[in-house]
Design an enzyme around this catalytic site. Sequence first.
Site, PDB file in Angstrom:
ATOM      1  N   ASN A 148      45.704  48.098  52.447  1.00  0.00           N
ATOM      2  CA  ASN A 148      44.383  47.755  52.979  1.00  0.00           C
ATOM      3  C   ASN A 148      44.273  46.332  53.513  1.00  0.00           C
ATOM      4  O   ASN A 148      43.244  45.964  54.080  1.00  0.00           O
ATOM      5  CB  ASN A 148      43.267  48.018  51.931  1.00  0.00           C
ATOM      6  CG  ASN A 148      43.210  49.472  51.538  1.00  0.00           C
ATOM      7  OD1 ASN A 148      43.124  50.345  52.418  1.00  0.00           O
ATOM      8  ND2 ASN A 148      43.277  49.768  50.258  1.00  0.00           N
ATOM      9  N   ASN A 199      51.025  39.340  48.216  1.00  0.00           N
ATOM     10  CA  ASN A 199      49.717  39.818  47.783  1.00  0.00           C
ATOM     11  C   ASN A 199      49.851  41.331  47.634  1.00  0.00           C
ATOM     12  O   ASN A 199      49.787  42.058  48.627  1.00  0.00           O
ATOM     13  CB  ASN A 199      48.638  39.467  48.808  1.00  0.00           C
ATOM     14  CG  ASN A 199      47.254  39.928  48.340  1.00  0.00           C
ATOM     15  OD1 ASN A 199      47.140  40.690  47.375  1.00  0.00           O
ATOM     16  ND2 ASN A 199      46.213  39.471  49.021  1.00  0.00           N
ATOM     17  N   ALA A 218      45.855  46.218  45.824  1.00  0.00           N
ATOM     18  CA  ALA A 218      45.506  47.108  44.699  1.00  0.00           C
ATOM     19  C   ALA A 218      46.707  47.410  43.811  1.00  0.00           C
ATOM     20  O   ALA A 218      46.542  47.683  42.609  1.00  0.00           O
ATOM     21  CB  ALA A 218      44.895  48.395  45.228  1.00  0.00           C
ATOM     22  N   HIS A 245      47.368  45.856  40.245  1.00  0.00           N
ATOM     23  CA  HIS A 245      46.786  46.356  38.994  1.00  0.00           C
ATOM     24  C   HIS A 245      47.381  47.691  38.557  1.00  0.00           C
ATOM     25  O   HIS A 245      46.959  48.238  37.542  1.00  0.00           O
ATOM     26  CB  HIS A 245      45.259  46.480  39.173  1.00  0.00           C
ATOM     27  CG  HIS A 245      44.653  45.367  39.965  1.00  0.00           C
ATOM     28  ND1 HIS A 245      44.676  44.057  39.527  1.00  0.00           N
ATOM     29  CD2 HIS A 245      44.055  45.339  41.199  1.00  0.00           C
ATOM     30  CE1 HIS A 245      44.094  43.285  40.448  1.00  0.00           C
ATOM     31  NE2 HIS A 245      43.713  44.037  41.472  1.00  0.00           N
ATOM     32  N   ASP A 300      59.052  46.163  38.988  1.00  0.00           N
ATOM     33  CA  ASP A 300      60.471  46.355  38.673  1.00  0.00           C
ATOM     34  C   ASP A 300      61.355  45.937  39.844  1.00  0.00           C
ATOM     35  O   ASP A 300      62.439  45.376  39.646  1.00  0.00           O
ATOM     36  CB  ASP A 300      60.753  47.810  38.294  1.00  0.00           C
ATOM     37  CG  ASP A 300      60.259  48.160  36.893  1.00  0.00           C
ATOM     38  OD1 ASP A 300      59.845  47.248  36.145  1.00  0.00           O
ATOM     39  OD2 ASP A 300      60.280  49.353  36.547  1.00  0.00           O
ATOM     40  N   HIS A 339      46.088  36.074  45.911  1.00  0.00           N
ATOM     41  CA  HIS A 339      44.924  36.950  46.133  1.00  0.00           C
ATOM     42  C   HIS A 339      43.869  36.150  46.871  1.00  0.00           C
ATOM     43  O   HIS A 339      43.592  34.997  46.510  1.00  0.00           O
ATOM     44  CB  HIS A 339      44.344  37.455  44.811  1.00  0.00           C
ATOM     45  CG  HIS A 339      45.337  38.236  44.014  1.00  0.00           C
ATOM     46  ND1 HIS A 339      45.681  39.521  44.343  1.00  0.00           N
ATOM     47  CD2 HIS A 339      46.097  37.892  42.956  1.00  0.00           C
ATOM     48  CE1 HIS A 339      46.611  39.947  43.497  1.00  0.00           C
ATOM     49  NE2 HIS A 339      46.895  38.980  42.653  1.00  0.00           N
ATOM     50  N   LEU A 340      43.285  36.777  47.878  1.00  0.00           N
ATOM     51  CA  LEU A 340      42.223  36.100  48.630  1.00  0.00           C
ATOM     52  C   LEU A 340      40.998  35.868  47.751  1.00  0.00           C
ATOM     53  O   LEU A 340      40.384  34.803  47.769  1.00  0.00           O
ATOM     54  CB  LEU A 340      41.831  36.960  49.837  1.00  0.00           C
ATOM     55  CG  LEU A 340      42.929  37.114  50.890  1.00  0.00           C
ATOM     56  CD1 LEU A 340      43.045  38.556  51.339  1.00  0.00           C
ATOM     57  CD2 LEU A 340      42.646  36.217  52.061  1.00  0.00           C
ATOM     58  N   SER A 341      40.631  36.902  47.002  1.00  0.00           N
ATOM     59  CA  SER A 341      39.438  36.810  46.159  1.00  0.00           C
ATOM     60  C   SER A 341      39.822  36.323  44.764  1.00  0.00           C
ATOM     61  O   SER A 341      40.999  36.398  44.375  1.00  0.00           O
ATOM     62  CB  SER A 341      38.758  38.183  46.072  1.00  0.00           C
ATOM     63  OG  SER A 341      39.608  39.111  45.409  1.00  0.00           O
ATOM     64  N   ARG A 370      40.487  44.491  37.685  1.00  0.00           N
ATOM     65  CA  ARG A 370      41.254  43.558  38.535  1.00  0.00           C
ATOM     66  C   ARG A 370      41.798  42.371  37.740  1.00  0.00           C
ATOM     67  O   ARG A 370      42.506  41.524  38.268  1.00  0.00           O
ATOM     68  CB  ARG A 370      40.387  43.034  39.683  1.00  0.00           C
ATOM     69  CG  ARG A 370      39.962  44.121  40.651  1.00  0.00           C
ATOM     70  CD  ARG A 370      39.220  43.523  41.849  1.00  0.00           C
ATOM     71  NE  ARG A 370      38.386  44.536  42.464  1.00  0.00           N
ATOM     72  CZ  ARG A 370      38.795  45.423  43.367  1.00  0.00           C
ATOM     73  NH1 ARG A 370      40.043  45.397  43.794  1.00  0.00           N
ATOM     74  NH2 ARG A 370      37.964  46.329  43.866  1.00  0.00           N
TER      75      ARG A 370
HETATM   76  C1  DQA Z   1      43.259  41.421  46.465  1.00  0.00           C
HETATM   77  C2  DQA Z   1      42.509  41.737  45.171  1.00  0.00           C
HETATM   78  C3  DQA Z   1      42.800  43.163  44.724  1.00  0.00           C
HETATM   79  O1  DQA Z   1      42.084  43.445  43.525  1.00  0.00           O
HETATM   80  C4  DQA Z   1      42.374  44.144  45.786  1.00  0.00           C
HETATM   81  O2  DQA Z   1      42.707  45.470  45.396  1.00  0.00           O
HETATM   82  C5  DQA Z   1      42.909  43.830  47.130  1.00  0.00           C
HETATM   83  C6  DQA Z   1      43.000  42.434  47.561  1.00  0.00           C
HETATM   84  C7  DQA Z   1      42.881  40.035  47.022  1.00  0.00           C
HETATM   85  O3  DQA Z   1      43.590  39.548  47.890  1.00  0.00           O
HETATM   86  O4  DQA Z   1      41.857  39.460  46.625  1.00  0.00           O
HETATM   87  O5  DQA Z   1      43.179  44.723  47.928  1.00  0.00           O
HETATM   88  O6  DQA Z   1      44.665  41.389  46.175  1.00  0.00           O
END
Ligand code: DQA
Length: 153
Positions: A17, A81, A84, A87, A94, A107-109, A118
């Site tokens: 994504n 990065n 998802a 998690h 591995d 992670h951006l967020s 998360r």
């Molecule tokens: C993410 C945080 C993850 O929890 C989420 O599933 C993402 C983006 C981030 O960059 O903040 O797709 O990795």
Amino acid sequence: MTSENSAKRILVLNGPNLNLLGQREPEHYGADTLETINQRLQAKAAAVPVSLECFQSNSEAELVTKLQSLFQQPVAFIIINPAAFTHTSVALRDALAAVKTPFVEVHLSNVHAREAFRHHSYFSDLAIGVICGLGAAGYEYALDFAVHHINSN
Ligand code: DQA
């Protein structure tokens, strides 16, 4: 490829994504597209110079296969990065453990300020460090660190 050739190669891996950055939940992930982020990283890398490859996939299998390919074509450092898969993915963990390439998790967020699911990462204990919550700039800070790490090791 010899270890000398791999000495200044850095791989930037992005998970599922993240190809939607720019249109996907900008309140969490900002307005930059992945292409823009990668272009900024490439410009920074060229100035050092180091060689940078950017790879994104929505598929866990493709990401594992990419990591396995590092046995044939090693890199000095990985910026990842896992999105998802952070998690959920023991398989990606591995693969990173198998190739033994030093890496930083980005992670951006700020995942710790979000839903409880998360808060756990399958990667953080293997990573040299984790950058989260700093938006797209986090990738650039990770690249700064990667260059520093390569030059001091
Ligand atoms: C993410 C945080 C993850 O929890 C989420 O599933 C993402 C983006 C981030 O960059 O903040 O797709 O990795």
